[in-house]
Design a protein around this motif. Sequence first.
Motif, PDB file in Angstrom:
ATOM      1  N   SER A  74       0.840  -1.196   0.000  1.00 32.20           N
ATOM      2  CA  SER A  74       0.000   0.000   0.000  1.00 32.20           C
ATOM      3  C   SER A  74       0.877   1.248   0.000  1.00 32.20           C
ATOM      4  O   SER A  74       1.864   1.322   0.723  1.00 32.20           O
ATOM      5  CB  SER A  74      -0.909   0.006   1.223  1.00 32.20           C
ATOM      6  OG  SER A  74      -1.791  -1.088   1.162  1.00 32.20           O
ATOM      7  N   CYS A  93      -4.772  -0.516  -1.260  1.00 35.40           N
ATOM      8  CA  CYS A  93      -4.798  -1.596  -0.270  1.00 35.40           C
ATOM      9  C   CYS A  93      -4.578  -2.939  -0.943  1.00 35.40           C
ATOM     10  O   CYS A  93      -4.797  -3.101  -2.134  1.00 35.40           O
ATOM     11  CB  CYS A  93      -6.061  -1.573   0.577  1.00 35.40           C
ATOM     12  SG  CYS A  93      -7.552  -2.125  -0.232  1.00 35.40           S
ATOM     13  N   ASN A  97      -8.189  -6.982   2.608  1.00 39.97           N
ATOM     14  CA  ASN A  97      -8.644  -5.780   3.290  1.00 39.97           C
ATOM     15  C   ASN A  97      -9.952  -5.282   2.688  1.00 39.97           C
ATOM     16  O   ASN A  97     -10.278  -5.571   1.546  1.00 39.97           O
ATOM     17  CB  ASN A  97      -7.584  -4.673   3.191  1.00 39.97           C
ATOM     18  CG  ASN A  97      -6.353  -5.007   3.980  1.00 39.97           C
ATOM     19  OD1 ASN A  97      -6.403  -5.127   5.198  1.00 39.97           O
ATOM     20  ND2 ASN A  97      -5.232  -5.184   3.296  1.00 39.97           N
ATOM     21  N   ILE A  99     -12.160  -1.901   1.685  1.00 39.18           N
ATOM     22  CA  ILE A  99     -11.986  -0.487   1.360  1.00 39.18           C
ATOM     23  C   ILE A  99     -13.352   0.157   1.160  1.00 39.18           C
ATOM     24  O   ILE A  99     -14.278  -0.461   0.640  1.00 39.18           O
ATOM     25  CB  ILE A  99     -11.115  -0.300   0.094  1.00 39.18           C
ATOM     26  CG1 ILE A  99     -10.911   1.191  -0.201  1.00 39.18           C
ATOM     27  CG2 ILE A  99     -11.677  -1.046  -1.098  1.00 39.18           C
ATOM     28  CD1 ILE A  99      -9.868   1.467  -1.274  1.00 39.18           C
ATOM     29  N   ILE A 109      -9.753   2.181   5.025  1.00 36.65           N
ATOM     30  CA  ILE A 109      -9.276   0.803   4.918  1.00 36.65           C
ATOM     31  C   ILE A 109      -9.568   0.129   6.249  1.00 36.65           C
ATOM     32  O   ILE A 109      -9.076   0.575   7.296  1.00 36.65           O
ATOM     33  CB  ILE A 109      -7.763   0.736   4.615  1.00 36.65           C
ATOM     34  CG1 ILE A 109      -7.401   1.582   3.401  1.00 36.65           C
ATOM     35  CG2 ILE A 109      -7.298  -0.717   4.468  1.00 36.65           C
ATOM     36  CD1 ILE A 109      -8.015   1.152   2.103  1.00 36.65           C
ATOM     37  N   LEU A 114      -7.647   6.647   5.658  1.00 38.34           N
ATOM     38  CA  LEU A 114      -6.315   6.649   5.070  1.00 38.34           C
ATOM     39  C   LEU A 114      -5.831   8.083   4.907  1.00 38.34           C
ATOM     40  O   LEU A 114      -6.551   8.947   4.395  1.00 38.34           O
ATOM     41  CB  LEU A 114      -6.375   5.953   3.700  1.00 38.34           C
ATOM     42  CG  LEU A 114      -5.076   5.733   2.951  1.00 38.34           C
ATOM     43  CD1 LEU A 114      -4.143   4.820   3.748  1.00 38.34           C
ATOM     44  CD2 LEU A 114      -5.368   5.105   1.587  1.00 38.34           C
ATOM     45  N   TYR A 140      -4.734  -6.259  -5.738  1.00 42.28           N
ATOM     46  CA  TYR A 140      -4.462  -4.927  -5.207  1.00 42.28           C
ATOM     47  C   TYR A 140      -5.498  -3.944  -5.728  1.00 42.28           C
ATOM     48  O   TYR A 140      -5.851  -3.964  -6.903  1.00 42.28           O
ATOM     49  CB  TYR A 140      -3.062  -4.451  -5.636  1.00 42.28           C
ATOM     50  CG  TYR A 140      -1.979  -5.373  -5.176  1.00 42.28           C
ATOM     51  CD1 TYR A 140      -1.364  -5.201  -3.938  1.00 42.28           C
ATOM     52  CD2 TYR A 140      -1.572  -6.443  -5.960  1.00 42.28           C
ATOM     53  CE1 TYR A 140      -0.378  -6.061  -3.508  1.00 42.28           C
ATOM     54  CE2 TYR A 140      -0.583  -7.309  -5.542  1.00 42.28           C
ATOM     55  CZ  TYR A 140       0.005  -7.116  -4.314  1.00 42.28           C
ATOM     56  OH  TYR A 140       0.987  -7.976  -3.898  1.00 42.28           O
TER      57      TYR A 140
END
Length: 175
Positions: A74, A93, A97, A99, A109, A114, A140
Amino acid sequence: MAKLFSTKGKRERPAPSYRKTALGIVAAVAVVLILLLNLFSHVFSVVQYYGDGMEPTLHDNQVLLIRKTDQVRSGDMIACYFNNKVLVRRVICEGGNSITVDETGAVWINNERLDEPYVETPSLGQCNISFPYTVSVGRYFVMGDNREIAMDSRLSEIGTVSADRILGKIIFVMG
């Protein structure tokens, strides 16, 4: 008459061989070129960035040095393949995870906001996915720094990026 200089026992120096010197230089240059080609084929890549999806961090026509790797985290700026083109975005992220991007453009996140000092104008931007969104393991979630116009993982057409689509991390920007 006596000799003033005697050449007896002395060897004459051979004339310099320009051919040998030239061949040595050509061989050295060839070795360096092969090493550089190998280095840039397997370790680094150079690409020119086009667009404004990463403003203000990157600008149109800048040249980027990329270290080839699929090990990213990240916050890293990466280059990845999308529809046979290179797309440059930031990893927001990693897989596993959750988001959320809210209507004001704030990114969360796993329910923690963030901190994004690289974003000048937070925005939900172009988005056709539902939040909260859980990123699959091995993938990702990427976003452009110019959130209002960037096309990125917020669009289902682009989606999250798998490790095999990652060209590498941006390590140097020229221009």
